[in-house]
Design a protein around this motif. Sequence first.
Motif, PDB file in Angstrom:
ATOM      1  N   ALA A   1      11.865  21.043 -57.402  1.00  0.00           N
ATOM      2  CA  ALA A   1      11.862  21.657 -56.073  1.00  0.00           C
ATOM      3  C   ALA A   1      13.018  22.650 -55.941  1.00  0.00           C
ATOM      4  O   ALA A   1      12.860  23.736 -55.389  1.00  0.00           O
TER       5      ALA A   1
ATOM      6  N   SER B   1      10.291  31.135 -49.926  1.00  0.00           N
ATOM      7  CA  SER B   1       9.216  30.956 -48.940  1.00  0.00           C
ATOM      8  C   SER B   1       7.993  30.302 -49.570  1.00  0.00           C
ATOM      9  O   SER B   1       7.303  29.517 -48.910  1.00  0.00           O
ATOM     10  N   ALA B   2       7.734  30.584 -50.854  1.00  0.00           N
ATOM     11  CA  ALA B   2       6.603  29.920 -51.502  1.00  0.00           C
ATOM     12  C   ALA B   2       6.867  28.418 -51.608  1.00  0.00           C
ATOM     13  O   ALA B   2       5.954  27.604 -51.459  1.00  0.00           O
ATOM     14  N   ALA B   3       8.116  28.039 -51.838  1.00  0.00           N
ATOM     15  CA  ALA B   3       8.453  26.612 -51.911  1.00  0.00           C
ATOM     16  C   ALA B   3       8.267  25.951 -50.552  1.00  0.00           C
ATOM     17  O   ALA B   3       7.727  24.850 -50.449  1.00  0.00           O
ATOM     18  N   ALA B   4       8.696  26.646 -49.491  1.00  0.00           N
ATOM     19  CA  ALA B   4       8.553  26.094 -48.143  1.00  0.00           C
ATOM     20  C   ALA B   4       7.086  25.894 -47.779  1.00  0.00           C
ATOM     21  O   ALA B   4       6.713  24.882 -47.197  1.00  0.00           O
ATOM     22  N   GLU B   5       6.239  26.870 -48.172  1.00  0.00           N
ATOM     23  CA  GLU B   5       4.804  26.767 -47.907  1.00  0.00           C
ATOM     24  C   GLU B   5       4.199  25.504 -48.502  1.00  0.00           C
ATOM     25  O   GLU B   5       3.196  25.002 -48.028  1.00  0.00           O
ATOM     26  N   LEU B   6       4.784  25.036 -49.607  1.00  0.00           N
ATOM     27  CA  LEU B   6       4.235  23.864 -50.281  1.00  0.00           C
ATOM     28  C   LEU B   6       4.825  22.575 -49.712  1.00  0.00           C
ATOM     29  O   LEU B   6       4.575  21.497 -50.219  1.00  0.00           O
ATOM     30  N   GLY B   7       5.613  22.704 -48.676  1.00  0.00           N
ATOM     31  CA  GLY B   7       6.136  21.505 -48.033  1.00  0.00           C
ATOM     32  C   GLY B   7       7.520  21.111 -48.501  1.00  0.00           C
ATOM     33  O   GLY B   7       8.018  20.049 -48.141  1.00  0.00           O
ATOM     34  N   VAL B   8       8.163  21.948 -49.316  1.00  0.00           N
ATOM     35  CA  VAL B   8       9.534  21.647 -49.721  1.00  0.00           C
ATOM     36  C   VAL B   8      10.445  21.963 -48.531  1.00  0.00           C
ATOM     37  O   VAL B   8      10.415  23.072 -48.003  1.00  0.00           O
ATOM     38  N   ASN B   9      11.213  20.977 -48.095  1.00  0.00           N
ATOM     39  CA  ASN B   9      12.129  21.201 -46.988  1.00  0.00           C
ATOM     40  C   ASN B   9      13.373  21.901 -47.534  1.00  0.00           C
ATOM     41  O   ASN B   9      14.287  21.280 -48.056  1.00  0.00           O
TER      42      ASN B   9
ATOM     43  N   ALA C   1      12.229  25.727 -57.772  1.00  0.00           N
ATOM     44  CA  ALA C   1      11.223  26.476 -57.015  1.00  0.00           C
ATOM     45  C   ALA C   1      11.885  27.252 -55.882  1.00  0.00           C
ATOM     46  O   ALA C   1      11.552  28.413 -55.645  1.00  0.00           O
TER      47      ALA C   1
ATOM     48  N   ASP D   1      13.561  30.239 -57.325  1.00  0.00           N
ATOM     49  CA  ASP D   1      12.600  31.259 -57.741  1.00  0.00           C
ATOM     50  C   ASP D   1      12.004  31.986 -56.545  1.00  0.00           C
ATOM     51  O   ASP D   1      11.831  33.204 -56.576  1.00  0.00           O
ATOM     52  N   ASN D   2      11.619  31.234 -55.513  1.00  0.00           N
ATOM     53  CA  ASN D   2      10.871  31.837 -54.408  1.00  0.00           C
ATOM     54  C   ASN D   2      10.932  30.885 -53.210  1.00  0.00           C
ATOM     55  O   ASN D   2      10.151  29.941 -53.123  1.00  0.00           O
TER      56      ASN D   2
END
Lengths: 339, 235
Positions: A194, A203-211, A197, A200-201
Motif C-alpha cells: 500500500a 489518488s489511484a491508491a485512494a480510489e482502491l480504498g487505501v487510507n 502504491a 507511485d500514485n
Amino acid sequence: MNTRVTRSSRFSNGALAVLALLVVVLLTAPWWAGRAELRLFGEIYLYLSLACLWNLMAGYAGLVSVGQQAYVGFGGYMLFALTIYAGIHPVAAIIAGGLLAAAISIPVATLIFRLNGAYFAIGTWVVAEVFRLSFAQVSALGGGSGSSLPVAIVKSLADSRSARESLSYYLAIGSLILVFAAIYFLLRSNRGIALTAIRDNESAAAELGVNVWRTKLEIYVVTSALTAIIGGLIFLQKLRISPEAAFSVNDWTAFVIFIVVIGGIGTLEGPIIGTIIFFLLRETLADFGTTYLMILGLVAIIVMIKAPKGLWGLISQRYDLEIFPLRYRVQQSATTEQG
Amino acid sequence: MSSLLEAQALNAFYGDFQALYEVELSINEGDVVAIVGANGAGKTTLLRSIAGLLKNDAHSIRFNGTPIGHYRADKVAKLGIALVPEGRQLFPSLSVEENLKLGATVGRKGHWSLHSVFELFPILKERRAVASTQLSGGQQQMVAIGRALMSNPDLIMFDEISLGLAPVIINSIYEQLPQVINQGTTAVIIEQDITRALSSASRVYCLQEGRVKLSGRTDELTRQQITQAYFGVAA
C-alpha cells in the motif's frame, strides 16, 4: 523450460550471506577494536539508523521532512529528564522517550499534514525550532546551556568504563538491526504494498480504498518514535546535551538527507552506501573545516546531476541487482512451477 | 427499481474553474449507464466527483440514500464504488499480482478474488509476477479492471474504457463486460464511440460543457438527438 517466481536472486542470496557474516564480525568488535574505533562504529550505526528512518518517510511515504531533529533532540532530552528526575534506568528512559515521542508526534502530524511538498518540509523545520526553543526554556534541564548526565546515572549502566563502552556499542548495533528489520518486513508486508502504491500514485491508491492519510500518519509516528530512541542513544554516547546540539538541523537532518540522496532514495541499500561514503569523507576531510562542508556540497551536486537515483540507483539499474529482495522476479529453472 | 446512485444539483470545481453545473443523475441497480460527450464536457470530472477524488457538497451525491459528496476516496471505495481510471493508473513499482491484491484493500466479500479474476483474464495469471509496466496496453486495462473488481463493488465505473487500445483488444474487453456486470454489479461507462456506448448501455447521459444536455433510455433516443447533444449543433 520452467519458470519460477521468486523474490530472491543468486546475487541477493550471496550478498545477504556476506552481510550476515559482516554483522557477526561486527558483533565481536568489543573484543578486537580499540576505544576510538568502537565509538566511531557506534556513531556510524546510529547515523545509518537515522538515514534508514528518514528514507522510509521521504523515499517510501513521500513525507520529505527537514525537521526530524525535533525527535532526535526530544529523545535525547527525555533520556536526561527521565533518568535525572524520575530515577529510571537509562535504557528504560530511552524506550520511554520513544513512546512519548510517538504520543507527541500525533498532534504534530495532524497539524503539519495539512501542508504539502515544500510547505510540509518548512513546517517540519518550524516544529523542530519550536521544540528547541521550548527545551531551552526548561531551566531544570540546564536551559540554553544544557546539562551533563550525572556520574551516578552513567555508572548505573555498568561499573567499568570498558563495559559501558561495549554496552553502548551493542545498544547502537542492536537498534540498527531492529530499525532495519522493522523497515524491511514492513515493506514486504501488505502495508508495504500500500505504501509503495501511495508513492507511485496517491489518488489511484485512494480510489482502491487505501487510507492515504492514516498510512502516512502510521509511518510518521513509527519513524518519529524510532528516531527519538536513536536520539536517546546518541546522547547516551555523548553524555552531554544542549538545545543547539540536540536540535541541530545540520547534524541530524542535513547530513542524513545527504546520506540518503547520495546512496539512493527509496531503496533499502541506498542509506548503507551513503553512510559509508559520508563517513569516509568525514574521517578523511574533517580536518579541513569549512572546506570539508564545501566538498560535501560538491559531491551532493555531482551525484544529483550524474546519478539522480543515487549511487545505488546507478548500480542496480546497470546490473539489475538487489541485496534486500523486495521485488518479485521470474527465474528460469528446472524445478516445477510454484506460487 | 430503487436508485443506487443519485446526483442532485452537483456542481464541481477545480479551484475557481467550474467544471460541472447542476448535474442531475440517477442510476438504478443493475443498470449499465453510458456517459458520452466531447472532450472537456465534464465526464471524467463527474466520475472523479463520485469516486471522492473531488470534494463536493455532501448532499449532491447519494449512494443507497447516504450523502457521500464530501467523502474521501478511500471511504467511497469501502462503500462499494470502484473506478477503472482513465489511462489505467497502475502502480509501476508493483507486480501484476500486487496491483490486483491492492484492489482487495477494502475487504469486501463477494464473487471476485484473485482466483476469479485470473479465470476472467487467464493471461494475467501467466504474467502475474511481471511489473505492470511490462504489459501491453490491453493487458494493463485487464489489470485495471481486475483491480477494481477485487473490491467486489456494487458500482463499477469505467473512465475511457477503450482509450488508446487497438480495436481488436477493445472488442475482447467488451466481450468480457457482460461477465463483469452479471455478478450483480451496476456499471457506468465513459466511451467516445457513441455506437458502442448505445449498444452496451441501457441508459445514456450526454454531457456538454459541464451540463446534462440529454438523458434517457438508449432504445428511446434517436442517433440524431444524441449527435446534437454531443456537438451542440444540428449535425
